[in-house]
Design a protein around this motif. Structure first.
Motif, PDB file in Angstrom:
ATOM      1  N   ASN A 229       0.822  -1.202   0.000  1.00  0.00           N
ATOM      2  CA  ASN A 229       0.000   0.000   0.000  1.00  0.00           C
ATOM      3  C   ASN A 229       0.861   1.260   0.000  1.00  0.00           C
ATOM      4  O   ASN A 229       0.516   2.257  -0.641  1.00  0.00           O
ATOM      5  CB  ASN A 229      -0.923  -0.016   1.213  1.00  0.00           C
ATOM      6  CG  ASN A 229      -1.754   1.249   1.323  1.00  0.00           C
ATOM      7  OD1 ASN A 229      -2.706   1.458   0.582  1.00  0.00           O
ATOM      8  ND2 ASN A 229      -1.403   2.123   2.269  1.00  0.00           N
ATOM      9  N   ARG A 230       1.987   1.234   0.729  1.00  0.00           N
ATOM     10  CA  ARG A 230       2.876   2.393   0.752  1.00  0.00           C
ATOM     11  C   ARG A 230       3.426   2.693  -0.639  1.00  0.00           C
ATOM     12  O   ARG A 230       3.552   3.861  -1.020  1.00  0.00           O
ATOM     13  CB  ARG A 230       4.027   2.141   1.725  1.00  0.00           C
ATOM     14  CG  ARG A 230       3.627   1.882   3.153  1.00  0.00           C
ATOM     15  CD  ARG A 230       2.932   3.066   3.761  1.00  0.00           C
ATOM     16  NE  ARG A 230       3.806   4.236   3.815  1.00  0.00           N
ATOM     17  CZ  ARG A 230       3.434   5.413   4.301  1.00  0.00           C
ATOM     18  NH1 ARG A 230       2.204   5.576   4.774  1.00  0.00           N
ATOM     19  NH2 ARG A 230       4.260   6.428   4.316  1.00  0.00           N
ATOM     20  N   VAL A 231       3.739   1.650  -1.388  1.00  0.00           N
ATOM     21  CA  VAL A 231       4.256   1.856  -2.740  1.00  0.00           C
ATOM     22  C   VAL A 231       3.139   2.281  -3.688  1.00  0.00           C
ATOM     23  O   VAL A 231       3.318   3.161  -4.535  1.00  0.00           O
ATOM     24  CB  VAL A 231       4.950   0.577  -3.247  1.00  0.00           C
ATOM     25  CG1 VAL A 231       5.433   0.758  -4.682  1.00  0.00           C
ATOM     26  CG2 VAL A 231       6.117   0.208  -2.337  1.00  0.00           C
ATOM     27  N   ALA A 232       1.977   1.657  -3.558  1.00  0.00           N
ATOM     28  CA  ALA A 232       0.858   1.964  -4.454  1.00  0.00           C
ATOM     29  C   ALA A 232       0.380   3.403  -4.306  1.00  0.00           C
ATOM     30  O   ALA A 232      -0.084   4.007  -5.277  1.00  0.00           O
ATOM     31  CB  ALA A 232      -0.294   0.989  -4.197  1.00  0.00           C
ATOM     32  N   GLU A 233       0.485   3.953  -3.103  1.00  0.00           N
ATOM     33  CA  GLU A 233       0.061   5.340  -2.866  1.00  0.00           C
ATOM     34  C   GLU A 233       1.191   6.343  -3.065  1.00  0.00           C
ATOM     35  O   GLU A 233       1.031   7.521  -2.753  1.00  0.00           O
ATOM     36  CB  GLU A 233      -0.497   5.471  -1.446  1.00  0.00           C
ATOM     37  CG  GLU A 233      -1.796   4.715  -1.225  1.00  0.00           C
ATOM     38  CD  GLU A 233      -2.380   4.961   0.148  1.00  0.00           C
ATOM     39  OE1 GLU A 233      -1.663   5.522   1.016  1.00  0.00           O
ATOM     40  OE2 GLU A 233      -3.554   4.600   0.365  1.00  0.00           O
ATOM     41  N   TYR A 234       2.307   5.892  -3.612  1.00  0.00           N
ATOM     42  CA  TYR A 234       3.478   6.743  -3.898  1.00  0.00           C
ATOM     43  C   TYR A 234       4.019   7.434  -2.645  1.00  0.00           C
ATOM     44  O   TYR A 234       4.574   8.529  -2.725  1.00  0.00           O
ATOM     45  CB  TYR A 234       3.129   7.811  -4.950  1.00  0.00           C
ATOM     46  CG  TYR A 234       2.534   7.258  -6.214  1.00  0.00           C
ATOM     47  CD1 TYR A 234       3.260   6.388  -7.019  1.00  0.00           C
ATOM     48  CD2 TYR A 234       1.235   7.581  -6.607  1.00  0.00           C
ATOM     49  CE1 TYR A 234       2.714   5.858  -8.181  1.00  0.00           C
ATOM     50  CE2 TYR A 234       0.689   7.053  -7.762  1.00  0.00           C
ATOM     51  CZ  TYR A 234       1.437   6.199  -8.535  1.00  0.00           C
ATOM     52  OH  TYR A 234       0.892   5.683  -9.689  1.00  0.00           O
ATOM     53  N   ARG A 235       3.895   6.783  -1.494  1.00  0.00           N
ATOM     54  CA  ARG A 235       4.425   7.366  -0.261  1.00  0.00           C
ATOM     55  C   ARG A 235       5.830   6.856   0.051  1.00  0.00           C
ATOM     56  O   ARG A 235       6.552   7.475   0.839  1.00  0.00           O
ATOM     57  CB  ARG A 235       3.488   7.073   0.913  1.00  0.00           C
ATOM     58  CG  ARG A 235       2.078   7.634   0.703  1.00  0.00           C
ATOM     59  CD  ARG A 235       1.189   7.404   1.898  1.00  0.00           C
ATOM     60  NE  ARG A 235      -0.183   7.811   1.630  1.00  0.00           N
ATOM     61  CZ  ARG A 235      -0.639   9.057   1.724  1.00  0.00           C
ATOM     62  NH1 ARG A 235       0.182  10.018   2.098  1.00  0.00           N
ATOM     63  NH2 ARG A 235      -1.906   9.340   1.461  1.00  0.00           N
ATOM     64  N   ASN A 236       6.197   5.728  -0.536  1.00  0.00           N
ATOM     65  CA  ASN A 236       7.532   5.164  -0.351  1.00  0.00           C
ATOM     66  C   ASN A 236       7.993   4.496  -1.633  1.00  0.00           C
ATOM     67  O   ASN A 236       7.169   4.055  -2.442  1.00  0.00           O
ATOM     68  CB  ASN A 236       7.551   4.133   0.785  1.00  0.00           C
ATOM     69  CG  ASN A 236       7.435   4.757   2.157  1.00  0.00           C
ATOM     70  OD1 ASN A 236       6.378   4.717   2.778  1.00  0.00           O
ATOM     71  ND2 ASN A 236       8.509   5.345   2.639  1.00  0.00           N
ATOM     72  N   HIS A 237       9.299   4.403  -1.798  1.00  0.00           N
ATOM     73  CA  HIS A 237       9.884   3.604  -2.871  1.00  0.00           C
ATOM     74  C   HIS A 237       9.948   2.139  -2.431  1.00  0.00           C
ATOM     75  O   HIS A 237       9.820   1.820  -1.249  1.00  0.00           O
ATOM     76  CB  HIS A 237      11.295   4.107  -3.207  1.00  0.00           C
ATOM     77  CG  HIS A 237      11.341   5.538  -3.624  1.00  0.00           C
ATOM     78  ND1 HIS A 237      10.992   5.972  -4.893  1.00  0.00           N
ATOM     79  CD2 HIS A 237      11.705   6.649  -2.925  1.00  0.00           C
ATOM     80  CE1 HIS A 237      11.148   7.292  -4.966  1.00  0.00           C
ATOM     81  NE2 HIS A 237      11.574   7.719  -3.797  1.00  0.00           N
ATOM     82  N   TRP A 238      10.194   1.260  -3.420  1.00  0.00           N
ATOM     83  CA  TRP A 238      10.361  -0.146  -3.091  1.00  0.00           C
ATOM     84  C   TRP A 238      11.533  -0.352  -2.141  1.00  0.00           C
ATOM     85  O   TRP A 238      11.473  -1.190  -1.236  1.00  0.00           O
ATOM     86  CB  TRP A 238      10.577  -0.957  -4.375  1.00  0.00           C
ATOM     87  CG  TRP A 238       9.307  -1.354  -5.049  1.00  0.00           C
ATOM     88  CD1 TRP A 238       8.823  -0.889  -6.236  1.00  0.00           C
ATOM     89  CD2 TRP A 238       8.349  -2.300  -4.577  1.00  0.00           C
ATOM     90  NE1 TRP A 238       7.621  -1.482  -6.530  1.00  0.00           N
ATOM     91  CE2 TRP A 238       7.308  -2.355  -5.538  1.00  0.00           C
ATOM     92  CE3 TRP A 238       8.260  -3.097  -3.445  1.00  0.00           C
ATOM     93  CZ2 TRP A 238       6.203  -3.190  -5.388  1.00  0.00           C
ATOM     94  CZ3 TRP A 238       7.157  -3.930  -3.292  1.00  0.00           C
ATOM     95  CH2 TRP A 238       6.147  -3.972  -4.260  1.00  0.00           C
ATOM     96  N   SER A 239      12.611   0.409  -2.352  1.00  0.00           N
ATOM     97  CA  SER A 239      13.781   0.269  -1.484  1.00  0.00           C
ATOM     98  C   SER A 239      13.450   0.655  -0.042  1.00  0.00           C
ATOM     99  O   SER A 239      13.970   0.050   0.906  1.00  0.00           O
ATOM    100  CB  SER A 239      14.927   1.131  -2.005  1.00  0.00           C
ATOM    101  OG  SER A 239      14.527   2.498  -2.103  1.00  0.00           O
ATOM    102  N   ASP A 240      12.588   1.654   0.131  1.00  0.00           N
ATOM    103  CA  ASP A 240      12.187   2.052   1.489  1.00  0.00           C
ATOM    104  C   ASP A 240      11.440   0.928   2.194  1.00  0.00           C
ATOM    105  O   ASP A 240      11.690   0.631   3.375  1.00  0.00           O
ATOM    106  CB  ASP A 240      11.290   3.300   1.434  1.00  0.00           C
ATOM    107  CG  ASP A 240      11.933   4.444   0.679  1.00  0.00           C
ATOM    108  OD1 ASP A 240      13.170   4.490   0.635  1.00  0.00           O
ATOM    109  OD2 ASP A 240      11.189   5.287   0.144  1.00  0.00           O
ATOM    110  N   VAL A 241      10.510   0.305   1.480  1.00  0.00           N
ATOM    111  CA  VAL A 241       9.702  -0.763   2.068  1.00  0.00           C
ATOM    112  C   VAL A 241      10.562  -1.985   2.378  1.00  0.00           C
ATOM    113  O   VAL A 241      10.435  -2.586   3.460  1.00  0.00           O
ATOM    114  CB  VAL A 241       8.548  -1.128   1.120  1.00  0.00           C
ATOM    115  CG1 VAL A 241       7.800  -2.358   1.631  1.00  0.00           C
ATOM    116  CG2 VAL A 241       7.587   0.052   0.979  1.00  0.00           C
ATOM    117  N   LEU A 242      11.443  -2.353   1.447  1.00  0.00           N
ATOM    118  CA  LEU A 242      12.292  -3.518   1.679  1.00  0.00           C
ATOM    119  C   LEU A 242      13.237  -3.295   2.860  1.00  0.00           C
ATOM    120  O   LEU A 242      13.479  -4.212   3.656  1.00  0.00           O
ATOM    121  CB  LEU A 242      13.093  -3.837   0.413  1.00  0.00           C
ATOM    122  CG  LEU A 242      12.268  -4.323  -0.790  1.00  0.00           C
ATOM    123  CD1 LEU A 242      13.169  -4.550  -1.996  1.00  0.00           C
ATOM    124  CD2 LEU A 242      11.513  -5.601  -0.446  1.00  0.00           C
TER     125      LEU A 242
END
Length: 309
Positions: A229-242
């Protein structure tokens, strides 16, 4: 040791507070290239408008483990209390020894205490990473609103490194500079992994061979959906989530394996009979009394209750 642990807990809470609610630690100002499409994603509003708002996330990661661990420990206690193992136990304790704490209360509070300590540690690690790196959110240029003409970006692509380049709302800009690692991803996977390992290592009732993995995978799925959801809403990059997933998983694994030892530990009573207490002629000796607490402690020779330090 109890007072020492309380001091460490208080220091951890204070450090998390300074990271979260004060400007004691200044955020690193990272530059950007003009018209960089990596940071021009649409801004979908404040965090409260997200599909997983902060208040919902914090309520789940704090309330669900508390409820699950408390209910599980209570049910385990009641099952053992009503089992025949109490009748087969002949252990007894002197009523004059008043320093015993109900193992149910001790286990519950220690497991929850370790979990709460881990939550603050995750928060500190995440905030430290965000302050040091200052990585920009995918919507950074949308809220930054730089004046490209004044910055000289019409003729060539330039690297802008000064904070005064932004003309947008300062609170939104500051929030857009704190994305690596993702706090939501770290907290969600920490809670999910801690609960999954707790359920797997603690519950040994019949008929739970399939229920335990289903419940554990359900927790992990919720954490994964939070990161997506964080990536889908453009609030984080994939690297941030990983990176958030890695931090939360590492801290949860460390606490479970090295601190609570997979929720297993020493027996409260050994098989050997306790040494006789020295008698004092001046004090009236008290007889042995068989009590539910005594039986519960004695039963720990059959069910291992962890000594969490």
């Amino acid at each position: 040791m109890l007072y020492f642990q309380l001091v460490i807990m208080a220091g951890t809470v204070m450090l998390a507070y300074y990271f979260e609610y004060t400007d004691t630690f200044a955020v690193h100002v990272q530059g950007f290239f003009c018209y960089d499409t990596t940071f021009t994603k649409p801004y979908l509003g404040p965090e409260d408008s997200s599909a997983v708002p902060p208040f919902l996330l914090y309520a789940v990661v704090s309330g669900l483990p508390t409820l699950l661990i408390t209910i599980t420990e209570t049910v385990m206690f009641l099952i053992q209390y009503t089992s025949k193992e109490f009748d087969r136990s002949e252990k007894s304790v002197a009523t004059g020894d008043c320093c015993y704490l109900n193992p149910l209360v001790r286990r519950t509070f220690r497991f929850l205490g370790v979990y709460t300590f881990g939550l603050f540690i995750v928060d500190i690690f995440v905030n430290a990473g965000q302050v040091v790196t200052g990585n920009l959110a995918p919507y950074f240029l949308t809220v930054c609103k730089p004046n490209y003409t004044a910055l000289g970006c019409k003729q060539a692509v330039r690297y802008i490194s000064h904070q005064e380049a932004c003309t947008g709302n300062q609170d939104d800009i500051l929030r857009a500079r704190k994305t690596f690692p993702s706090k939501e991803a770290a907290l969600s996977v920490y809670a999910a992994l801690y609960l999954a390992m707790y359920v797997t290592c603690t519950v040994h009732a019949k008929g739970t061979h399939l229920a335990k993995p289903v419940l554990s995978l359900g927790f992990m799925c919720l954490a994964l959906l939070t990161g997506l959801n964080r990536v889908a809403e453009y609030r984080n990059h994939w690297s941030d989530v990983l990176a958030g997933f890695f931090i939360g998983s590492a801290i949860a694994t460390f606490l479970v394996v090295c601190v609570v030892h997979n929720f297993k530990g020493k027996l409260l009573l050994s098989d050997e009979s306790p040494a006789e207490l020295p008698t004092n002629p001046g004090v009236l000796s008290m007889g042995r009394v068989e009590s539910p607490l005594e039986k519960y402690i004695a039963s720990q020779n059959h069910i291992t209750f962890a000594e969490v330090t």
